[in-house]
Scaffold this active site. Sequence first.
Site, PDB file in Angstrom:
ATOM      1  CG  HIS A  54      -0.207   0.623   2.612  1.00 30.42           C
ATOM      2  ND1 HIS A  54       0.484  -0.540   3.104  1.00 30.42           N
ATOM      3  CD2 HIS A  54      -0.047   1.392   2.990  1.00 30.42           C
ATOM      4  CE1 HIS A  54       1.152   0.178   4.172  1.00 30.42           C
ATOM      5  NE2 HIS A  54       0.884   1.502   4.239  1.00 30.42           N
TER       6      HIS A  54
HETATM    7  C1  UD1 Z   1      -0.960   6.063   5.808  1.00 28.75           C
HETATM    8  C2  UD1 Z   1       0.401   6.384   6.367  1.00 28.75           C
HETATM    9  C3  UD1 Z   1       1.327   5.062   6.200  1.00 28.75           C
HETATM   10  C4  UD1 Z   1       0.695   3.872   6.999  1.00 28.75           C
HETATM   11  C5  UD1 Z   1      -0.691   3.794   6.336  1.00 28.75           C
HETATM   12  C6  UD1 Z   1      -1.325   2.513   6.933  1.00 28.75           C
HETATM   13  C7  UD1 Z   1       0.983   8.766   5.655  1.00 28.75           C
HETATM   14  C8  UD1 Z   1       1.834   9.399   4.788  1.00 28.75           C
HETATM   15  N1  UD1 Z   1       1.058   7.433   5.359  1.00 28.75           N
HETATM   16  O1  UD1 Z   1      -0.903   5.496   4.421  1.00 28.75           O
HETATM   17  O2  UD1 Z   1       2.417   5.575   6.765  1.00 28.75           O
HETATM   18  O3  UD1 Z   1       1.471   2.922   6.516  1.00 28.75           O
HETATM   19  O4  UD1 Z   1      -1.651   5.061   6.436  1.00 28.75           O
HETATM   20  O5  UD1 Z   1      -2.528   2.060   6.386  1.00 28.75           O
HETATM   21  O6  UD1 Z   1       0.423   9.165   6.591  1.00 28.75           O
HETATM   22  N2  UD1 Z   1      -8.133   5.963   1.762  1.00 28.75           N
HETATM   23  C9  UD1 Z   1      -9.414   5.712   1.620  1.00 28.75           C
HETATM   24  N3  UD1 Z   1      -9.980   5.520   2.826  1.00 28.75           N
HETATM   25  C10 UD1 Z   1      -9.296   5.564   4.171  1.00 28.75           C
HETATM   26  C11 UD1 Z   1      -7.786   5.601   3.997  1.00 28.75           C
HETATM   27  C12 UD1 Z   1      -7.221   6.100   2.921  1.00 28.75           C
HETATM   28  O7  UD1 Z   1      -9.823   5.551   0.579  1.00 28.75           O
HETATM   29  O8  UD1 Z   1      -9.935   5.097   5.091  1.00 28.75           O
HETATM   30  C13 UD1 Z   1      -7.203   5.973   0.450  1.00 28.75           C
HETATM   31  C14 UD1 Z   1      -7.722   7.445  -0.170  1.00 28.75           C
HETATM   32  O9  UD1 Z   1      -7.619   7.319  -1.705  1.00 28.75           O
HETATM   33  C15 UD1 Z   1      -6.335   8.232   0.027  1.00 28.75           C
HETATM   34  C16 UD1 Z   1      -5.156   7.247   0.052  1.00 28.75           C
HETATM   35  O10 UD1 Z   1      -5.861   6.062   0.701  1.00 28.75           O
HETATM   36  O11 UD1 Z   1      -6.037   9.308  -0.895  1.00 28.75           O
HETATM   37  C17 UD1 Z   1      -4.081   7.561   1.106  1.00 28.75           C
HETATM   38  O12 UD1 Z   1      -4.524   7.594   2.351  1.00 28.75           O
HETATM   39  P1  UD1 Z   1      -3.474   8.436   3.226  1.00 28.75           P
HETATM   40  O13 UD1 Z   1      -4.204   8.374   4.808  1.00 28.75           O
HETATM   41  O14 UD1 Z   1      -2.763   9.610   2.726  1.00 28.75           O
HETATM   42  O15 UD1 Z   1      -2.244   7.461   3.303  1.00 28.75           O
HETATM   43  P2  UD1 Z   1      -2.124   5.830   3.444  1.00 28.75           P
HETATM   44  O16 UD1 Z   1      -1.680   5.357   2.060  1.00 28.75           O
HETATM   45  O17 UD1 Z   1      -3.331   5.155   4.233  1.00 28.75           O
END
Ligand code: UD1
Length: 343
Positions: free
Chosen positions: A189
Amino acid sequence: MVGARPQFIKLAPVVRAFRDLGIPFRILHTGQHYDPSMSEVHFASLVLEEPHYNLGVGSDTHARQTGRMLEAMEDVLARLKPSCVLVYGDTNSTLAGALCAAKLKIEVGHVEAGVRSFDKRMPEEINRIVADHVSDHHFCPTKNAVDLLRKEGITGILTGDVMYDALLQADLGRAANPCTPPYALATIHRAENTDDNERFAKIWEGIRRVSKTIPVVFPAHPRTRKLHGALLDRACKTISVIDPVDYITMLVMVRDASLVITDSGGVQKEAFLLATPCVTVRDTTEWPETVEAGANILAKAEADALLEAALSMLGRSVETSYNPFGDGRASYAIAAFLKERYT
Ligand code: UD1
């Protein structure tokens, strides 16, 4: 202060220790992770109380997401005036929490301090470095983390890893494994593996090749599903793509897997602690202890490299008699320190 899936897991043993030692606390959830499968399900499976505050920030670019967190947190922290704000790990929620509290002159404690991958292309590495440098108390999961912090002029406190506490407190008898062994468990991821289509396609091809030897189960993170849904949905009888699962089910799936393939920091450690060999699809790892123990191997994001690494780890037995992650009481060490300092 929490916001993303791994932080709910780290929070759980700390809340338990706070309750046991009679330390008053409030839980603030930034809302970085908002899908029920990424957030609510973990609060339920970890028997955590509902967060007292949820900022509902959601997803966006790094600057906008972090900026919105800072703005919303400032109001809450200015009103609450806590003696200390605890931040966990390395996400944007960690960065925002540490920065916001420090600017309000509230003391900050960083849980999982001193961890480094030495790869600044990863947002997590930037978040950790900034969080450590604005924090007042550095709760280090390993001796290596204490040593790394010392090189940056910071004195860390060796507490052990709260993720190990969480794992020991998890009642694994409570969850059924939805997968039938033998299987390999894969999760991918991280931004550096998912944002580049070509890179992800190579990793997916590697996983597909591994699945010709052993069936693969792939719980898809929403980021991966959103960016690569078409590839994940393409019929492949030997890979089962499933929705994210709750913490306890994930532990059971890691424990019973013949092999773990991942780019997650937490899953690397859990594989080690549950004696399952692991392939980490990254150029670096912030958990070198697992590699030194022979339980984990790094693989480049190339199909052949991934297959070769997987075949070399399949069937390998993992020696866990030396555990660099502490004695399972890290959260009590943190709580005792805070009680002594603030009450
Ligand atoms: C985040 C953390 C990462 C951690 C991971 C655990 C940062 C920079 N990264 O990554 O260190 O390993 O969480 O899961 O903080 N999204 C959804 N639903 C959700 C959450 C995310 O659809 O509930 C999707 C969205 O498209 C979003 C993308 O995931 O744009 C990225 O989400 P984000 O919270 O920025 O980072 P993660 O990749 O989840």
